[in-house]
Design an enzyme around this catalytic site. Structure first.
Site, short mmCIF file in Angstrom:
data_model
loop_
_atom_site.label_atom_id
_atom_site.label_comp_id
_atom_site.label_asym_id
_atom_site.label_seq_id
_atom_site.Cartn_x
_atom_site.Cartn_y
_atom_site.Cartn_z
N HIS A 1 45.36 13.15 8.56
CA HIS A 1 45.59 12.75 7.17
C HIS A 1 47.04 12.37 6.90
CE1 HIS A 1 41.61 14.45 6.38
NE2 HIS A 1 41.66 13.89 5.19
N ASP B 1 40.66 20.71 2.92
CA ASP B 1 39.73 19.65 2.49
C ASP B 1 38.55 19.60 3.46
OD1 ASP B 1 38.88 17.67 0.76
OD2 ASP B 1 40.00 16.06 1.72
N ALA C 1 37.09 11.18 5.40
CA ALA C 1 36.16 11.80 4.45
C ALA C 1 36.25 13.31 4.59
CB ALA C 1 34.74 11.31 4.72
#
Length: 385
Positions: free
Chosen positions: A250, A273, A309
């Site tokens: 990320h 996340d 995602a």
């Protein structure tokens, strides 16, 4: 009464080398005793290991094949149990964008079953959406996006029986400032993310009471030397917290280093996340209503070659990564996964630190920051093989 002996203890604002930590029969933390005051009683020998507070994951969607959006109490409990393998003792079940009724039902399910969860403790509910913007939707379903609506938040809060603690909004949406003021006055932490906002729009929401930027750098308008955007706001607005996903996918480690250097560990919140593919083999999964593929440790939308995602990151690995990347000390890395998330989400009175009288939720680490064991209320609930 029993005592934990260790090589190092990560205590509030300090570390202590050697000594003993008292655990009461009620499963609470007691006193810290120096090496010279060896107590009488049962001693848990971790004399070659380090003791830290249990980790807090304030932004996590799923684990072990289960997702918060499944709206299934048994699945939520499996997530809570699995999180003990990640050193997490408190967590905030986090939704993705869904319909008004779907989010209401999820809030209700969590509230009605919270006392039944047997693993990591539910510290509150985190809504990521639906008040977001399409340009930076990430892995969110934009068909449910709408402008911030405080009456809707109140409806969800009623279903949650007061457990709704955090929500992410896009500052450029209509009524964002008014919503932020009302939400904060009601005790809900307002985060900013999934947004194309200008610096000025983000600043207006911060002035209205927003306190955190959601997974900084990701799904937000970037920093430009003439247009600071959301990233510039996250970096430059003082006293504001910034979530950070440190899985190496990320955010580049050097970008993480820049943010930590600017914000300091007291304002950087390590989050995962993580979605349902966490602690699972590679393959196809769902994030909310969107199909995704987990491969080589990264999760991407099935119809996209680049759209991340969520993640399969474990919070203990995020802590270790910061140390391994040489961008934080062990003390700083632990702070960003304990005290800072506790403060950012209003949990500082009962989690995130080793204080006398608090539940004895703690982890055992070796000197290379590998998780060795997780304790909940003074009882060992996970041990590394």
């Amino acid at each position: 009464m029993k005592y934990v002996q260790a090589a190092k203890f990560f205590l509030p604002n300090t570390t202590k080398n050697g000594g003993y930590l008292e655990i009461t029969d009620a499963g609470k933390f007691g006193r810290y005793l120096p090496e010279s005051e060896q107590p009488v009683g049962e001693i848990l020998d971790y004399s070659h290991s380090w003791i830290a507070p249990g980790l807090i994951d304030t932004h996590i969607h799923g684990l072990l094949g289960h997702d918060v959006m499944d709206n299934n109490a048994e699945g939520l409990n499996i997530i809570s149990e699995g999180l003990l393998q990640c050193g997490v003792t408190s967590w905030m079940p986090t939704t993705v964008t869904g319909s008004e009724l779907q989010l209401q039902n999820i809030c209700q399910t969590i509230a009605q079953n919270i006392i039944k969860f047997t693993g990591a403790k539910v510290a509150g509910i985190n809504l990521e959406g639906p008040f977001l913007t399409s340009e930076h939707k990430g892995a969110q379903n934009s068909k449910y996006f709408k402008d911030p609506d405080f009456h809707l938040l109140q409806k969800w809060q009623q279903a949650a029986q007061g457990l709704l603690k955090q929500i992410t909004i896009a500052p450029e949406r209509k009524n964002a400032v008014e919503f932020t003021m009302a939400a904060r006055q009601s005790g809900v932490t307002v985060c900013l993310g999934h947004s194309s906002a200008t610096f000025e729009q983000a600043q207006a929401c911060v002035q209205a009471g927003a306190t955190t930027f959601t997974h900084t750098y990701n799904a937000m308008s970037p920093l430009n030397h003439r247009a600071l955007g959301m990233v510039g706001a996250a970096m430059s607005l003082e006293g504001i917290n910034a979530e950070l996903i440190c899985d190496g996918y990320h955010v580049h480690p050097n970008a993480a280093q820049i943010l930590i250097k600017i914000k300091n560990p007291e304002h950087v919140v390590l989050v995962t996340d993580c979605m349902s593919a966490g602690l699972m083999p590679a393959g196809e999964y769902m994030l909310g209503e969107l199909p995704v593929i987990m491969k080589n440790g990264a999760v991407r939308l099935k119809d996209s070659t680049h759209n991340l995602a969520g993640s399969v990151l474990q919070l203990n690995i995020a802590v270790k990564n910061l140390v391994d990347w040489n961008i934080a000390t062990p003390k700083q890395a632990i702070q960003m996964a304990t005290a800072t998330p506790a403060k950012s989400s209003g949990l500082m009175n009962w989690a995130g630190a080793i204080f006398p009288g608090r539940a004895a939720d703690f982890i055992v680490l070796d000197t290379q920051m590998n998780l060795q064991a997780t304790y909940l209320d003074g009882v060992q609930r996970y041990q590394a093989q």
